[in-house]
Each structure stands twice: as structure tokens, then as C-alpha cells.
Design an enzyme around this catalytic site. Structure first.
Site, PDB file in Angstrom:
ATOM      1  N   GLN A 254       0.829  -1.212   0.000  1.00 55.95           N
ATOM      2  CA  GLN A 254       0.000   0.000   0.000  1.00 55.95           C
ATOM      3  C   GLN A 254       0.858   1.254   0.000  1.00 55.95           C
ATOM      4  O   GLN A 254       1.673   1.453   0.907  1.00 55.95           O
ATOM      5  CB  GLN A 254      -0.904   0.005   1.231  1.00 55.95           C
ATOM      6  CG  GLN A 254      -1.841   1.203   1.326  1.00 55.95           C
ATOM      7  CD  GLN A 254      -2.671   1.173   2.601  1.00 55.95           C
ATOM      8  OE1 GLN A 254      -2.187   0.750   3.636  1.00 55.95           O
ATOM      9  NE2 GLN A 254      -3.905   1.617   2.519  1.00 55.95           N
ATOM     10  N   GLY A 255       0.686   2.122  -0.990  1.00 54.75           N
ATOM     11  CA  GLY A 255       1.430   3.378  -1.072  1.00 54.75           C
ATOM     12  C   GLY A 255       0.554   4.557  -0.690  1.00 54.75           C
ATOM     13  O   GLY A 255       0.176   5.370  -1.535  1.00 54.75           O
ATOM     14  N   TYR A 256       0.207   4.650   0.573  1.00 53.07           N
ATOM     15  CA  TYR A 256      -0.626   5.745   1.068  1.00 53.07           C
ATOM     16  C   TYR A 256       0.228   6.777   1.838  1.00 53.07           C
ATOM     17  O   TYR A 256       0.390   7.896   1.424  1.00 53.07           O
ATOM     18  CB  TYR A 256      -1.730   5.199   1.978  1.00 53.07           C
ATOM     19  CG  TYR A 256      -3.023   4.847   1.270  1.00 53.07           C
ATOM     20  CD1 TYR A 256      -3.019   4.453  -0.058  1.00 53.07           C
ATOM     21  CD2 TYR A 256      -4.245   4.885   1.929  1.00 53.07           C
ATOM     22  CE1 TYR A 256      -4.201   4.118  -0.703  1.00 53.07           C
ATOM     23  CE2 TYR A 256      -5.433   4.563   1.299  1.00 53.07           C
ATOM     24  CZ  TYR A 256      -5.402   4.171  -0.017  1.00 53.07           C
ATOM     25  OH  TYR A 256      -6.577   3.852  -0.646  1.00 53.07           O
ATOM     26  N   SER A 257       0.768   6.370   2.999  1.00 54.26           N
ATOM     27  CA  SER A 257       1.428   7.326   3.894  1.00 54.26           C
ATOM     28  C   SER A 257       2.714   7.888   3.287  1.00 54.26           C
ATOM     29  O   SER A 257       3.430   7.210   2.553  1.00 54.26           O
ATOM     30  CB  SER A 257       1.761   6.654   5.228  1.00 54.26           C
ATOM     31  OG  SER A 257       0.582   6.286   5.912  1.00 54.26           O
TER      32      SER A 257
ATOM     33  N   GLU B  78     -10.103  -1.565   5.255  1.00 58.21           N
ATOM     34  CA  GLU B  78      -8.895  -1.805   6.027  1.00 58.21           C
ATOM     35  C   GLU B  78      -9.185  -1.692   7.515  1.00 58.21           C
ATOM     36  O   GLU B  78      -8.758  -2.524   8.306  1.00 58.21           O
ATOM     37  CB  GLU B  78      -7.801  -0.812   5.637  1.00 58.21           C
ATOM     38  CG  GLU B  78      -6.503  -1.019   6.436  1.00 58.21           C
ATOM     39  CD  GLU B  78      -5.457   0.052   6.147  1.00 58.21           C
ATOM     40  OE1 GLU B  78      -5.797   1.049   5.485  1.00 58.21           O
ATOM     41  OE2 GLU B  78      -4.323  -0.115   6.605  1.00 58.21           O
TER      42      GLU B  78
ATOM     43  N   SER C 204      -4.967   7.142  12.528  1.00 60.67           N
ATOM     44  CA  SER C 204      -4.744   7.109  13.972  1.00 60.67           C
ATOM     45  C   SER C 204      -6.072   7.056  14.739  1.00 60.67           C
ATOM     46  O   SER C 204      -7.118   7.492  14.245  1.00 60.67           O
ATOM     47  CB  SER C 204      -3.953   8.350  14.421  1.00 60.67           C
ATOM     48  OG  SER C 204      -4.768   9.495  14.350  1.00 60.67           O
ATOM     49  N   ASN C 205      -6.014   6.512  15.957  1.00 63.01           N
ATOM     50  CA  ASN C 205      -7.239   6.412  16.761  1.00 63.01           C
ATOM     51  C   ASN C 205      -7.818   7.778  17.070  1.00 63.01           C
ATOM     52  O   ASN C 205      -9.037   7.935  17.222  1.00 63.01           O
ATOM     53  CB  ASN C 205      -6.949   5.637  18.055  1.00 63.01           C
ATOM     54  CG  ASN C 205      -6.854   4.136  17.805  1.00 63.01           C
ATOM     55  OD1 ASN C 205      -6.892   3.691  16.648  1.00 63.01           O
ATOM     56  ND2 ASN C 205      -6.729   3.358  18.861  1.00 63.01           N
ATOM     57  N   GLU C 206      -6.954   8.810  17.175  1.00 67.75           N
ATOM     58  CA  GLU C 206      -7.458  10.162  17.420  1.00 67.75           C
ATOM     59  C   GLU C 206      -8.310  10.633  16.232  1.00 67.75           C
ATOM     60  O   GLU C 206      -9.384  11.213  16.405  1.00 67.75           O
ATOM     61  CB  GLU C 206      -6.290  11.132  17.645  1.00 67.75           C
ATOM     62  CG  GLU C 206      -5.573  10.951  18.976  1.00 67.75           C
ATOM     63  CD  GLU C 206      -4.612   9.773  18.983  1.00 67.75           C
ATOM     64  OE1 GLU C 206      -4.410   9.166  17.906  1.00 67.75           O
ATOM     65  OE2 GLU C 206      -4.068   9.449  20.055  1.00 67.75           O
TER      66      GLU C 206
END
Length: 398
Positions: free
Chosen positions: A126-129, A244, A383-385
Site C-alpha cells: 500500500q502506497g498511502y502514507s 482496512e 490514527s485512533n485520534e
């Protein structure tokens, strides 16, 4: 919702349990049970066994080689596979890219890529971040400029899980730098063997190079590898992320982990009594089990909706947050239960190809590395935030 299994579902569970008993290789089962690192060949072997049985793609249409299991069947299979210590199927091609191709890709792309996912020809990552575009994924800067029949890609991705094994990567690339940041992104499929692609592993705190940096230097990508419409990639990216995040819930994984924890806590003593009878420890185990039971019910509701053609919505954010918190708590309790036996760091023992012996109980060697590795769950997949913000806006209307 009737939470009792029907006769047919009970028969399906028996069929899955028997197949796992007869088919899952003992060596592979032991690697998973002891928390050893799996090699690329281990994952490929597991995928080939599932594909031979027709069970590799539970949520794909039969027309493309899937088995169209309903939500309950998928839940049963995941639970039995985890309890049997089977490897988890790699999600990148199967349950992340494939749903996007089925919903937004061309028929040519489906016919080209889906069979190769099933037969193991392609390993996707996966090329996301990117640096500066993690939680704020819409800030991606990797550029793709149209040049005739190609896109020319330049930029960097990071935290690319198992990218060192991949031969294809699905990427978010910026194709319109002047548009609003969510509106100028496209979804591109890139052959990792194309000149200009460089992969650099990153060694994590548990000692494993699980993630990577990926660099693109004037990489020429055929325009036919664009999924959907140019500059509409944010829509496809969000669709993929909901799948995901639902998978990150890991109900089966936590169920198996809780079983192991109960087994260990019943045998380890504290003050002359089993650790499971320690009031503080027992209370934390009970709370984790209650949370897990509640999450399993929510997970069934979400995948049931998905089975009817609905994309998982903000509920997938709930599952992501709760699922990661539960897995972190269970690995924390397991590490505490191991005590000093969890201290030695034995990379040779954790290497699946090594015959090294554990310094303490064999099930303790992976307790600390697993605890450290699970810390990442709070930040990957969004992130959970960020997920809590989505929940407050989309579900609570705040």
C-alpha cells in the site's frame, strides 16, 4: 439479531475445523503459535492452500474466483483459523485493493489483476502514507504528471508494510496540485520493478524490518493503470480505508490471544496462587473479554451490512479503535503474565528458519516483541485520534 448459530452454520464450522486440522502444516501452525516471524514463502504457502480449496477470497464474487461467504461464515472462518494458529491472509491485494477494483476499476483491470492475486503471481503493498502525510492523508505530495500514454511519478511513500516482498503497489498520487487537496488525488497501480522505484527497509523496535520507505524517481506508469477517474482517487481511498479499518478489528486474533492468556494465567503463580486469581489481573482480563464480546457483535453487524452491498461506514472507525485497544491490552497482559521470561530478546528463535531454543518457556519468547509491535495499531490505518473525530462527526453529529 439472533446470535445463535443455525444448523448449517454449525456444519460449516465443523467443515472449516476439519479442513484446518487436515491441511494446515504442523510447522506453519507452530510458527504462528509461538509468535515466530513468517517468511514470504510461509504466506505464499498458506494462500496457495486456501486458493486450492476455493477459500482465499471470502468476500469476492464467485465470477472472479471468490466464495461469496456471508458475514457469519467469514466470522466463523476467522475465528476457527485463529484458534488453529493459522497465518492471517495478507490483506493488501485480497481485501484492500480488490474491493476498489470491483467497485471502481475497469473490467480489463479486474480480469488482469484479480486472478494474479489468487494464484500468488502478485504481492501487493500500500502506497498511502508519506512523510508529512500520515494521519492527514490528503496532504500527499507524490506527483504524477501525464506524459502521453504514461504518468511520470516522483515522490516518497513510507511505512509501506512488507513492501520489500511486493512486486506491485497501489498508490495515492497528486495529479492536480492546484485543486483542493482532496480533489487533486488519483489512485494509481505501479509495477515495483519499473526503473526508478527504490525500496529501503525500516527496522522496528521489535527487530523486524516490517515496513519500508519507497522512493519514485521519474517512474513511468502506463495510463491504463489509473483506477477510476483522474483526480477522484480520494473517493476510492476512503472506500479502501473503511475495509482496512474493519479488518484491523481482528476479532479472531484477539479471541485466540485471550485463549492463550487464560491458559498462561491459570499456570503462572503469583503469591502462591494462580495469576488468574489475582483480583487486579483477573479484573483486567474480564474487562478485555467483555469488550471483545461487544466488539464481536458490532463486527458482525458491520460485515453483515457489507455483505448486502453496503460499504462499511463510520462504524469501521469504531471497530478500528476498539479492536486496537483490545489487542494492545491483551498483549500487555500476556507480557505481564510472562514476567522475567519475556525479557530475553531472541531474534534467532523468532526467525522461523532457526533451530535456536528459547531461553524460557517457548511461548514467552515473542511476548515482548509482540507487545512492542502492537503499539503501532493506534496509528496505522488512520490514527485512533482521527477515528474518534470521525465518530463524533458522522455518528454522534457533534
Amino acid at each position: 439479531m439472533d446470535l445463535n448459530y443455525t444448523r448449517e452454520e454449525q456444519a460449516f464450522r465443523t467443515e472449516v475445523r476439519q479442513w484446518l486440522k487436515e491441511t494446515l502444516p504442523h510447522e506453519l501452525r507452530e510458527k504462528v503459535r509461538l509468535g515466530k516471524r513468517l517468511a514470504k514463502a510461509d504466506v505464499e504457502l498458506w494462500h496457495s492452500l486456501l486458493n486450492a480449496r476455493g477459500w482465499l477470497a471470502p468476500n469476492w464474487p464467485r465470477a472472479y474466483g471468490g466464495c461469496e461467504w456471508n458475514a457469519v461464515q467469514r466470522h466463523i472462518f476467522e475465528e476457527e483459523a485463529c484458534l488453529a494458529h493459522a497465518p492471517r491472509s495478507l490483506p493488501f491485494g485480497l481485501s484492500m485493493l480488490a474491493p476498489v477494483l470491483l467497485a471502481f476499476g475497469s473490467e480489463e483491470q479486474r480480469q488482469r489483476f484479480l486472478p494474479r492475486i489468487l494464484n500468488g503471481q502478485d504481492w501487493w503493498c500500500q502506497g498511502y502514507s508519506e512523510p508529512g502525510a500520515g494521519s492527514d492523508l490528503a496532504a500527499v505530495k507524490t506527483r504524477a504528471v501525464r506524459d502521453g500514454g504514461h504518468y511520470v511519478v516522483n515522490g516518497q511513500k513510507t511505512w509501506t508494510t512488507l513492501g520489500q516482498h511486493a512486486n506491485w503497489i497501489f498508490c495515492l498520487v497528486r495529479t492536480d496540485p492546484d485543486a483542493k487537496k482532496q480533489e487533486g488525488i488519483s489512485f494509481l497501480l505501479i509495477d515495483m520493478n519499473t526503473p526508478g522505484v527504490t525500496v529501503r527497509p525500516i527496522v522496528l523496535i521489535d527487530g523486524e524490518p516490517e515496513v519500508n520507505e519507497v522512493f519514485f524517481d521519474n517512474v513511468r506508469v502506463p495510463a491504463e493503470n489509473l483506477v477510476g477517474e483522474e483526480n477522484k482517487g480520494w473517493t476510492y481511498a476512503k472506500y479502501l480505508l473503511t475495509h482496512e479499518r474493519t479488518n484491523i478489528a481482528g476479532v479472531g486474533f484477539s479471541t485466540a490471544l485471550l485463549t492463550t492468556l487464560k491458559h498462561v494465567a491459570a499456570r503462572v503463580t503469583s503469591g502462591g496462587r494462580p495469576l488468574a486469581e489475582n483480583p487486579h489481573f483477573a479484573a483486567r482480563m474480564a474487562q478485555a473479554e467483555i469488550d471483545l464480546m461487544a466488539m464481536a457483535t458490532t463486527n458482525l453487524r458491520v460485515v453483515s451490512a457489507a455483505a448486502k452491498g453496503q460499504a462499511p461506514g463510520a462504524e469501521s472507525s469504531m471497530l478500528k479503535v476498539k479492536g486496537t485497544v483490545i489487542r494492545q491490552e491483551l498483549t500487555s497482559l500476556l507480557r505481564r503474565a510472562m514476567g522475567p521470561d519475556a525479557l530475553p530478546f531472541q531474534p534467532d528463535f523468532l526467525d522461523g528458519g532457526s533451530n535456536a531454543e528459547a531461553l524460557g518457556p517457548d511461548h514467552a519468547a515473542a511476548a515482548a516483541p509482540s507487545y512492542f509491535n502492537m503499539r503501532k495499531l493506534s496509528i496505522f490505518g488512520g490514527s485512533n485520534e482521527v477515528q474518534r473525530t470521525i465518530i463524533t462527526k458522522a455518528i454522534l453529529g457533534l
